[in-house]
Design a protein around this motif. Structure first.
Motif, short mmCIF file in Angstrom:
data_model
loop_
_atom_site.label_atom_id
_atom_site.label_comp_id
_atom_site.label_asym_id
_atom_site.label_seq_id
_atom_site.Cartn_x
_atom_site.Cartn_y
_atom_site.Cartn_z
N ILE A 74 1.72 1.49 -0.74
CA ILE A 74 3.17 1.53 -0.97
C ILE A 74 3.52 1.90 -2.41
N VAL A 75 2.51 2.17 -3.23
CA VAL A 75 2.73 2.50 -4.64
C VAL A 75 2.29 3.94 -4.89
N SER A 76 3.16 4.73 -5.50
CA SER A 76 2.82 6.09 -5.90
C SER A 76 2.69 6.12 -7.42
N TYR A 77 1.52 6.55 -7.89
CA TYR A 77 1.14 6.40 -9.30
C TYR A 77 0.94 7.75 -9.95
N PHE A 101 -2.26 9.86 2.41
CA PHE A 101 -1.06 9.04 2.25
C PHE A 101 -0.14 9.20 3.45
N PRO A 102 -0.08 8.19 4.32
CA PRO A 102 0.80 8.27 5.50
C PRO A 102 2.27 8.45 5.14
N ASP A 103 2.67 8.02 3.92
CA ASP A 103 4.07 8.14 3.53
C ASP A 103 4.38 9.46 2.82
N PHE A 104 3.42 10.39 2.78
CA PHE A 104 3.64 11.68 2.12
C PHE A 104 4.60 12.52 2.95
N ALA A 107 7.43 18.20 3.74
CA ALA A 107 8.60 19.08 3.66
C ALA A 107 9.27 18.95 2.29
N LYS A 108 9.35 17.72 1.78
CA LYS A 108 9.94 17.51 0.45
C LYS A 108 9.09 18.20 -0.62
N ALA A 109 7.76 18.04 -0.51
CA ALA A 109 6.87 18.67 -1.49
C ALA A 109 6.99 20.19 -1.43
N ALA A 110 7.01 20.74 -0.23
CA ALA A 110 7.09 22.19 -0.08
C ALA A 110 8.39 22.74 -0.65
N SER A 142 6.82 12.93 -3.85
CA SER A 142 6.96 13.33 -2.45
C SER A 142 6.42 12.28 -1.49
N ARG A 143 5.96 11.18 -2.01
CA ARG A 143 5.64 10.04 -1.15
C ARG A 143 6.88 9.17 -0.98
N GLU A 144 7.06 8.62 0.20
CA GLU A 144 8.18 7.71 0.46
C GLU A 144 7.73 6.30 0.12
N ALA A 145 7.44 6.09 -1.15
CA ALA A 145 6.83 4.84 -1.61
C ALA A 145 7.90 3.78 -1.88
N LYS A 146 7.43 2.53 -1.98
CA LYS A 146 8.32 1.44 -2.38
C LYS A 146 8.34 1.27 -3.89
#
Length: 234
Positions: A74-77, A101-104, A107-110, A142-146
């Motif tokens: 849940i953390v993007s570093y 990363f399941p939360d990646f 589409a947002k990254a692209a 681009s990860r939907e992290a917390k």
């Protein structure tokens, strides 16, 4: 909701105290500046939150959990140096992040990579430093992290790249997430901060709402720290 909490947290490197018995609670839905001079303990705190270090004493939790495999989900570093494989191109990085990363959100990254105008087949190592900084931030955001832990994301880059990085952070984090930005460049990050935590010699000197601090002191955050802490400098 409390998303990151430190209780009497200390970290020593041999006889050197990097953090000394700090208490800190940060809530979700906030962009928080972790500021202070070099050597104040900023990177140590972020590495403890990312489970790259373990406390000497005390406790740190992320969403109520001790840092470990569960919190990394849940953390993007974003570390303070190049961290993606330099031989990979952008297409390979998209696959890499999608696998790990399941939360990646590909589409947002692209979309952000398309706006940046870099080729999917170009290896990272062939890109300029500024472009690499942008690409690494794009994949981090681009990860939907917390929780987003960003360690000195604007250090050592040109002003145009700084502006791009700050716009990307502001435009792409979830409103329910915590963004913790470590920096010694207060002036640049101040416009996007909800709160500021000032570290000095391993202790928390101040934790305050950014607007409240400006109203209370009649100064910018950077101006306040320059006046109160004469050794402050970029």
């Amino acid at each position: 909701m409390s998303m990151l909490e430190c209780t009497a947290l200390s970290k020593n490197y041999g006889s050197v105290e990097a953090l000394r018995s700090i208490d800190l609670t940060l809530e979700s839905g906030r962009i928080v500046g972790l500021v202070g001079p070099n050597g104040s303990g900023k990177t140590t705190l972020i590495k403890l939150a990312q489970h790259l270090l373990t406390p000497t004493s005390g406790m740190i939790t992320i969403d109520g959990m001790i840092p470990g495999p569960q919190t990394k989900a849940i953390v993007s570093y974003l570390p303070d140096r190049d961290f993606l494989p330099q031989w990979m191109n952008l297409d390979e990085l998209m696959t890499f992040y999608h696998d790990f990363f399941p939360d990646f959100n590909p589409a947002k990254a692209a979309d952000m990579l398309d706006t940046l105008g870099v080729s999917g087949r170009q290896p990272l190592g062939k890109m300029s430093k500024g472009t690499r900084e942008k690409v690494q931030l794009i994949f981090t955001m681009s990860r939907e992290a917390k929780v987003y832990l960003l360690d000195e994301p604007i250090a050592g880059v040109d002003p145009a790249t700084r502006d791009y990085i700050l716009r990307t952070i502001l435009s792409n984090y979830s409103e329910n997430a915590l963004v913790l930005i470590s920096t010694h460049l207060i002036t640049d990050v101040e416009p996007i901060l909800d709160e500021v935590v000032f570290l000095q010699k391993g202790t928390i000197e101040l934790h305050e709402n950014a607007d409240a601090l400006r109203e209370r002191t009649g100064k910018s955050i950077d101006g306040y720290f320059r006046e109160v802490y004469r050794c402050w400098g970029n």
